[in-house]
Write a protein that holds these residues in place. Sequence first.
Motif, PDB file in Angstrom:
ATOM      1  N   GLU A  37       0.834  -1.208   0.000  1.00 44.86           N
ATOM      2  CA  GLU A  37       0.000   0.000   0.000  1.00 44.86           C
ATOM      3  C   GLU A  37       0.866   1.253   0.000  1.00 44.86           C
ATOM      4  O   GLU A  37       0.564   2.232  -0.681  1.00 44.86           O
ATOM      5  CB  GLU A  37      -0.926  -0.004   1.211  1.00 44.86           C
ATOM      6  CG  GLU A  37      -1.808   1.220   1.324  1.00 44.86           C
ATOM      7  CD  GLU A  37      -2.805   1.375   0.180  1.00 44.86           C
ATOM      8  OE1 GLU A  37      -3.272   2.525  -0.008  1.00 44.86           O
ATOM      9  OE2 GLU A  37      -3.099   0.403  -0.523  1.00 44.86           O
ATOM     10  N   ARG A  40       2.105   1.812  -3.464  1.00 44.11           N
ATOM     11  CA  ARG A  40       1.045   2.354  -4.327  1.00 44.11           C
ATOM     12  C   ARG A  40       0.867   3.858  -4.107  1.00 44.11           C
ATOM     13  O   ARG A  40       0.741   4.631  -5.051  1.00 44.11           O
ATOM     14  CB  ARG A  40      -0.272   1.637  -4.062  1.00 44.11           C
ATOM     15  CG  ARG A  40      -0.378   0.300  -4.692  1.00 44.11           C
ATOM     16  CD  ARG A  40      -1.779  -0.281  -4.520  1.00 44.11           C
ATOM     17  NE  ARG A  40      -1.696  -1.722  -4.554  1.00 44.11           N
ATOM     18  CZ  ARG A  40      -1.599  -2.510  -3.497  1.00 44.11           C
ATOM     19  NH1 ARG A  40      -1.606  -2.002  -2.285  1.00 44.11           N
ATOM     20  NH2 ARG A  40      -1.514  -3.802  -3.623  1.00 44.11           N
ATOM     21  N   VAL A  41       0.847   4.250  -2.835  1.00 47.28           N
ATOM     22  CA  VAL A  41       0.682   5.677  -2.519  1.00 47.28           C
ATOM     23  C   VAL A  41       1.876   6.473  -3.042  1.00 47.28           C
ATOM     24  O   VAL A  41       1.714   7.541  -3.628  1.00 47.28           O
ATOM     25  CB  VAL A  41       0.496   5.890  -1.000  1.00 47.28           C
ATOM     26  CG1 VAL A  41       0.604   7.349  -0.625  1.00 47.28           C
ATOM     27  CG2 VAL A  41      -0.844   5.322  -0.551  1.00 47.28           C
ATOM     28  N   ALA A  43       3.797   5.823  -5.527  1.00 46.60           N
ATOM     29  CA  ALA A  43       3.934   5.788  -6.982  1.00 46.60           C
ATOM     30  C   ALA A  43       2.868   6.608  -7.702  1.00 46.60           C
ATOM     31  O   ALA A  43       2.953   6.777  -8.910  1.00 46.60           O
ATOM     32  CB  ALA A  43       3.870   4.343  -7.465  1.00 46.60           C
ATOM     33  N   ARG A  44       1.890   7.102  -6.980  1.00 53.36           N
ATOM     34  CA  ARG A  44       0.841   7.904  -7.631  1.00 53.36           C
ATOM     35  C   ARG A  44       1.437   9.163  -8.246  1.00 53.36           C
ATOM     36  O   ARG A  44       2.435   9.702  -7.769  1.00 53.36           O
ATOM     37  CB  ARG A  44      -0.220   8.329  -6.614  1.00 53.36           C
ATOM     38  CG  ARG A  44      -1.113   7.230  -6.181  1.00 53.36           C
ATOM     39  CD  ARG A  44      -2.195   7.775  -5.288  1.00 53.36           C
ATOM     40  NE  ARG A  44      -2.952   6.674  -4.718  1.00 53.36           N
ATOM     41  CZ  ARG A  44      -3.529   6.708  -3.547  1.00 53.36           C
ATOM     42  NH1 ARG A  44      -3.463   7.787  -2.796  1.00 53.36           N
ATOM     43  NH2 ARG A  44      -4.196   5.662  -3.112  1.00 53.36           N
ATOM     44  N   ALA A  45       0.775   9.660  -9.290  1.00 55.57           N
ATOM     45  CA  ALA A  45       1.205  10.906  -9.928  1.00 55.57           C
ATOM     46  C   ALA A  45       1.119  12.040  -8.918  1.00 55.57           C
ATOM     47  O   ALA A  45       0.128  12.171  -8.198  1.00 55.57           O
ATOM     48  CB  ALA A  45       0.322  11.214 -11.137  1.00 55.57           C
ATOM     49  N   SER A  47       2.865  12.278  -6.220  1.00 58.36           N
ATOM     50  CA  SER A  47       3.226  11.827  -4.887  1.00 58.36           C
ATOM     51  C   SER A  47       4.744  11.661  -4.793  1.00 58.36           C
ATOM     52  O   SER A  47       5.462  11.778  -5.783  1.00 58.36           O
ATOM     53  CB  SER A  47       2.529  10.492  -4.596  1.00 58.36           C
ATOM     54  OG  SER A  47       2.738  10.109  -3.261  1.00 58.36           O
ATOM     55  N   GLY A  52       4.652   7.593   0.592  1.00 59.43           N
ATOM     56  CA  GLY A  52       4.467   6.150   0.629  1.00 59.43           C
ATOM     57  C   GLY A  52       5.057   5.535   1.884  1.00 59.43           C
ATOM     58  O   GLY A  52       4.460   4.643   2.495  1.00 59.43           O
TER      59      GLY A  52
END
Length: 107
Positions: A37, A40-41, A43-45, A47, A52
């Motif tokens: 998780e 994922r956080v 790797a967000r655009a 971020s 993360g």
Amino acid sequence: MVGFALVTPLLCLSCVALLHLTFVAHARAVLVSAASEGARVGARAGSTPALGERRALDLAVGMVSPGVLRSVTARRSSESGIPVVVVRIEAAVPLVAGGPETAFVVE
């Protein structure tokens, strides 16, 4: 009676070993989920890996004892030319009956 006296300690030791294995498996599963998780956080655009890392730490502390965690780090990396965020969590679960810890790393 002698058989009972010989078998009981082995049965108790087996139960403690099974309990410890269960604790380690639970902690590892929770930390793998938290690391995923967090990645994922991160790797967000828009971020950053730091966001993360913070998300993984928040999830991990909420699900396992804070004493289990050793470190949480996040970094940018590349897998087959694709940019990714890798979240690494180091942890150690103490033995149920006292003694050495079971240390492991999840990414």
